[in-house]
Write a protein that holds these residues in place. Structure first.
Motif, PDB file in Angstrom:
ATOM      1  N   ILE A  24       1.045  -1.362  -0.002  1.00  0.00           N
ATOM      2  CA  ILE A  24      -0.012  -0.070  -0.063  1.00  0.00           C
ATOM      3  C   ILE A  24       0.900   1.219  -0.026  1.00  0.00           C
ATOM      4  N   MET A  25       0.387   2.315  -0.718  1.00  0.00           N
ATOM      5  CA  MET A  25       1.119   3.604  -0.745  1.00  0.00           C
ATOM      6  C   MET A  25       0.817   4.435   0.276  1.00  0.00           C
ATOM      7  N   LEU A  26       1.701   4.971   1.213  1.00  0.00           N
ATOM      8  CA  LEU A  26       1.454   5.858   2.251  1.00  0.00           C
ATOM      9  C   LEU A  26       2.034   7.276   1.697  1.00  0.00           C
ATOM     10  N   GLU A 111       2.207  19.474  -0.958  1.00  0.00           N
ATOM     11  CA  GLU A 111       1.493  19.039   0.365  1.00  0.00           C
ATOM     12  C   GLU A 111       2.146  17.865   0.971  1.00  0.00           C
ATOM     13  N   LEU A 112       2.888  17.114   0.377  1.00  0.00           N
ATOM     14  CA  LEU A 112       3.637  15.991   0.657  1.00  0.00           C
ATOM     15  C   LEU A 112       5.061  15.903   0.565  1.00  0.00           C
ATOM     16  N   ASP A 113       5.867  15.532   1.347  1.00  0.00           N
ATOM     17  CA  ASP A 113       7.188  15.224   1.540  1.00  0.00           C
ATOM     18  C   ASP A 113       7.782  13.830   1.345  1.00  0.00           C
ATOM     19  N   ASP A 114       7.074  12.777   1.530  1.00  0.00           N
ATOM     20  CA  ASP A 114       7.554  11.422   1.334  1.00  0.00           C
ATOM     21  C   ASP A 114       6.330  10.436   0.986  1.00  0.00           C
ATOM     22  N   VAL A 115       6.963   9.423   0.381  1.00  0.00           N
ATOM     23  CA  VAL A 115       5.929   8.428  -0.138  1.00  0.00           C
ATOM     24  C   VAL A 115       6.687   7.138  -0.135  1.00  0.00           C
ATOM     25  N   GLN A 116       5.943   5.998   0.584  1.00  0.00           N
ATOM     26  CA  GLN A 116       6.505   4.706   0.747  1.00  0.00           C
ATOM     27  C   GLN A 116       5.485   3.894   0.461  1.00  0.00           C
ATOM     28  N   TRP A 117       5.882   2.597  -0.373  1.00  0.00           N
ATOM     29  CA  TRP A 117       5.217   1.617  -0.345  1.00  0.00           C
ATOM     30  C   TRP A 117       5.442   0.413   0.704  1.00  0.00           C
TER      31      TRP A 117
END
Length: 143
Positions: A24-26, A111-117
């Motif tokens: 899942i992408m957070l 609006e976002l500064d990181d993404v993790q699967w």
């Protein structure tokens, strides 16, 4: 310049629990009131916009991804701090949808500064929005 007063009625918002290859992408919020918190991409529904159109648009604006929407995975309400909530001044009704990744690689907006699967059962070490593990479990059950 003074900031505008928050709306005097609840705001409708959508989010997407996006799954790809069992993960899942957070995303991590870069602004207050949820700065530094991992959550699902999403945002407000515009007047006259369908829920599906809103979630697809918000995901595209925030991450650059194209998704296939599967179904509604629950709901979450964020109350203003003045009414016992932890949020800022806003009152939001958030409708999270289960979705599958279709195309693109995450490209974050301001609006976002990181993404993790992440594997849905391996979220330890992340500061998450309230109720996020339950929403993820409900979304996963729809796949």
């Amino acid at each position: 310049m003074t900031e505008p007063a928050p709306p005097r009625h609840p705001q409708l918002a959508v989010s997407a629990a996006i799954f790809r290859d069992g993960e899942i992408m957070l995303v991590r919020r870069a602004r207050s009131p949820a700065k530094g918190v991992y959550t699902l991409p999403g945002g407000r529904v515009e007047f006259g916009e369908s829920l599906h159109d809103a979630v697809a648009r918000e995901v595209m604006e925030e991450t650059g991804l194209t998704i296939a929407i599967i179904g509604l995975a629950g709901w979450r309400e964020v109350l203003p701090a003045s009414h016992g909530g932890k949020g800022g001044g806003g009152h939001y009704l958030i409708l999270p949808f289960a979705a599958r990744w279709r195309a693109g690689e995450p490209t974050l907006n301001d609006e976002l500064d990181d993404v993790q699967w992440r594997v849905p059962d391996a979220l330890d070490g992340l500061t998450l929005t309230d109720g996020l593990p339950d929403i993820i479990a409900a979304a996963k059950a729809l796949l």
